[in-house]
Design a protein around this motif. Structure first.
Motif, mmCIF file in Angstrom:
data_model
loop_
_atom_site.group_PDB
_atom_site.id
_atom_site.type_symbol
_atom_site.label_atom_id
_atom_site.label_comp_id
_atom_site.label_asym_id
_atom_site.label_seq_id
_atom_site.Cartn_x
_atom_site.Cartn_y
_atom_site.Cartn_z
ATOM 1 N N GLN A 20 0.824 -1.214 0.000
ATOM 2 C CA GLN A 20 0.000 0.000 0.000
ATOM 3 C C GLN A 20 0.855 1.260 0.000
ATOM 4 O O GLN A 20 0.564 2.219 -0.711
ATOM 5 C CB GLN A 20 -0.933 0.008 1.211
ATOM 6 N N THR A 21 1.905 1.254 0.810
ATOM 7 C CA THR A 21 2.801 2.415 0.883
ATOM 8 C C THR A 21 3.461 2.675 -0.467
ATOM 9 O O THR A 21 3.515 3.824 -0.931
ATOM 10 C CB THR A 21 3.884 2.199 1.957
ATOM 11 N N LEU A 22 3.935 1.617 -1.108
ATOM 12 C CA LEU A 22 4.581 1.768 -2.411
ATOM 13 C C LEU A 22 3.590 2.228 -3.480
ATOM 14 O O LEU A 22 3.911 3.091 -4.297
ATOM 15 C CB LEU A 22 5.244 0.453 -2.816
ATOM 16 N N ALA A 23 2.396 1.684 -3.461
ATOM 17 C CA ALA A 23 1.377 2.105 -4.435
ATOM 18 C C ALA A 23 1.034 3.577 -4.248
ATOM 19 O O ALA A 23 0.904 4.319 -5.229
ATOM 20 C CB ALA A 23 0.130 1.232 -4.304
ATOM 21 N N ALA A 25 3.024 5.878 -3.049
ATOM 22 C CA ALA A 25 4.184 6.654 -3.510
ATOM 23 C C ALA A 25 4.143 6.819 -5.030
ATOM 24 O O ALA A 25 4.437 7.895 -5.551
ATOM 25 C CB ALA A 25 5.480 5.970 -3.085
ATOM 26 N N ILE A 26 3.755 5.765 -5.737
ATOM 27 C CA ILE A 26 3.679 5.828 -7.196
ATOM 28 C C ILE A 26 2.570 6.772 -7.638
ATOM 29 O O ILE A 26 2.766 7.618 -8.507
ATOM 30 C CB ILE A 26 3.471 4.417 -7.783
ATOM 31 N N VAL A 27 1.403 6.638 -7.022
ATOM 32 C CA VAL A 27 0.257 7.470 -7.405
ATOM 33 C C VAL A 27 0.517 8.944 -7.070
ATOM 34 O O VAL A 27 0.005 9.831 -7.749
ATOM 35 C CB VAL A 27 -1.037 6.941 -6.753
ATOM 36 N N ALA A 28 1.341 9.210 -6.071
ATOM 37 C CA ALA A 28 1.705 10.595 -5.757
ATOM 38 C C ALA A 28 2.512 11.217 -6.890
ATOM 39 O O ALA A 28 2.418 12.418 -7.153
ATOM 40 C CB ALA A 28 2.490 10.653 -4.449
ATOM 41 N N VAL A 29 3.303 10.401 -7.583
ATOM 42 C CA VAL A 29 4.102 10.876 -8.719
ATOM 43 C C VAL A 29 3.246 10.962 -9.979
ATOM 44 O O VAL A 29 3.315 11.924 -10.729
ATOM 45 C CB VAL A 29 5.310 9.939 -8.967
ATOM 46 N N ASP A 30 2.429 9.920 -10.212
ATOM 47 C CA ASP A 30 1.586 9.861 -11.411
ATOM 48 C C ASP A 30 0.227 9.280 -11.027
ATOM 49 O O ASP A 30 0.080 8.056 -10.924
ATOM 50 C CB ASP A 30 2.240 8.994 -12.487
ATOM 51 N N PHE A 59 10.162 6.067 -4.149
ATOM 52 C CA PHE A 59 10.412 4.901 -3.301
ATOM 53 C C PHE A 59 11.360 5.273 -2.160
ATOM 54 O O PHE A 59 11.132 4.917 -1.011
ATOM 55 C CB PHE A 59 11.021 3.749 -4.101
ATOM 56 N N GLU A 60 12.429 5.993 -2.504
ATOM 57 C CA GLU A 60 13.415 6.387 -1.493
ATOM 58 C C GLU A 60 12.782 7.286 -0.439
ATOM 59 O O GLU A 60 13.014 7.117 0.760
ATOM 60 C CB GLU A 60 14.591 7.093 -2.159
ATOM 61 N N GLU A 61 11.955 8.233 -0.872
ATOM 62 C CA GLU A 61 11.294 9.132 0.072
ATOM 63 C C GLU A 61 10.329 8.378 0.975
ATOM 64 O O GLU A 61 10.066 8.801 2.098
ATOM 65 C CB GLU A 61 10.574 10.256 -0.678
ATOM 66 N N ALA A 62 9.787 7.242 0.481
ATOM 67 C CA ALA A 62 8.883 6.416 1.284
ATOM 68 C C ALA A 62 9.646 5.444 2.178
ATOM 69 O O ALA A 62 9.046 4.701 2.951
ATOM 70 C CB ALA A 62 7.934 5.647 0.367
ATOM 71 N N GLY A 63 10.995 5.442 2.069
ATOM 72 C CA GLY A 63 11.817 4.620 2.941
ATOM 73 C C GLY A 63 12.221 3.276 2.368
ATOM 74 O O GLY A 63 12.601 2.378 3.112
ATOM 75 N N TYR A 64 12.165 3.130 1.032
ATOM 76 C CA TYR A 64 12.505 1.857 0.389
ATOM 77 C C TYR A 64 13.639 2.046 -0.602
ATOM 78 O O TYR A 64 13.698 3.040 -1.318
ATOM 79 C CB TYR A 64 11.281 1.300 -0.372
ATOM 80 N N GLN A 65 14.514 1.039 -0.645
ATOM 81 C CA GLN A 65 15.558 1.004 -1.651
ATOM 82 C C GLN A 65 15.018 0.194 -2.826
ATOM 83 O O GLN A 65 14.510 -0.907 -2.642
ATOM 84 C CB GLN A 65 16.824 0.356 -1.106
ATOM 85 N N ALA A 66 15.121 0.734 -4.021
ATOM 86 C CA ALA A 66 14.616 0.046 -5.204
ATOM 87 C C ALA A 66 15.609 0.214 -6.346
ATOM 88 O O ALA A 66 16.423 1.149 -6.348
ATOM 89 C CB ALA A 66 13.257 0.611 -5.612
ATOM 90 N N LYS A 67 15.522 -0.706 -7.307
ATOM 91 C CA LYS A 67 16.316 -0.562 -8.523
ATOM 92 C C LYS A 67 15.433 -0.962 -9.697
ATOM 93 O O LYS A 67 14.490 -1.734 -9.562
ATOM 94 C CB LYS A 67 17.586 -1.393 -8.469
ATOM 95 N N ILE A 68 15.774 -0.420 -10.855
ATOM 96 C CA ILE A 68 15.029 -0.702 -12.066
ATOM 97 C C ILE A 68 15.434 -2.080 -12.561
ATOM 98 O O ILE A 68 16.620 -2.358 -12.743
ATOM 99 C CB ILE A 68 15.317 0.354 -13.155
ATOM 100 N N SER A 69 14.443 -2.946 -12.769
ATOM 101 C CA SER A 69 14.755 -4.252 -13.334
ATOM 102 C C SER A 69 14.266 -4.368 -14.781
ATOM 103 O O SER A 69 14.705 -5.240 -15.506
ATOM 104 C CB SER A 69 14.152 -5.374 -12.484
ATOM 105 N N LYS A 70 13.371 -3.454 -15.182
ATOM 106 C CA LYS A 70 12.893 -3.429 -16.560
ATOM 107 C C LYS A 70 12.327 -2.044 -16.852
ATOM 108 O O LYS A 70 11.567 -1.509 -16.076
ATOM 109 C CB LYS A 70 11.808 -4.487 -16.768
ATOM 110 N N GLY A 71 12.708 -1.504 -18.000
ATOM 111 C CA GLY A 71 12.125 -0.235 -18.397
ATOM 112 C C GLY A 71 13.117 0.852 -18.626
ATOM 113 O O GLY A 71 14.252 0.837 -18.482
#
Length: 71
Positions: A20-23, A25-30, A59-71
């Motif tokens: 939910q937190t990640l979703a 964060a995404i919707v806040a951007v787009d 993602f980082e602002e929400a407290g998660y480390q992420a990397k692009i795996s596709k795109g």
């Protein structure tokens, strides 16, 4: 112009609350992004017009480390 199909690998995602937190964060951007969070695979798939880097920042602002795996 087509939507970009992006996929991110997210560390330390363990449950529904993280999804939910990640979703959010995404919707806040787009607000129009299509989001699919797979907690077990620790992936987040996003269909959006936005650049992947903008989601990495969210993602980082929400407290998660992420990397692009596709795109």
């Amino acid at each position: 112009m087509e939507l970009d199909h992006l996929e991110f690998e997210v560390d330390k995602m363990t449950g529904h609350g993280d999804a939910q937190t990640l979703a959010r964060a995404i919707v806040a951007v787009d607000p129009d992004a299509k989001v699919d969070v797979d907690v077990d695979a620790r992936t987040v798939k996003v269909d959006s017009w936005m650049m992947a880097d903008e989601f990495l920042i969210a993602f980082e602002e929400a407290g998660y480390q992420a990397k692009i795996s596709k795109g």
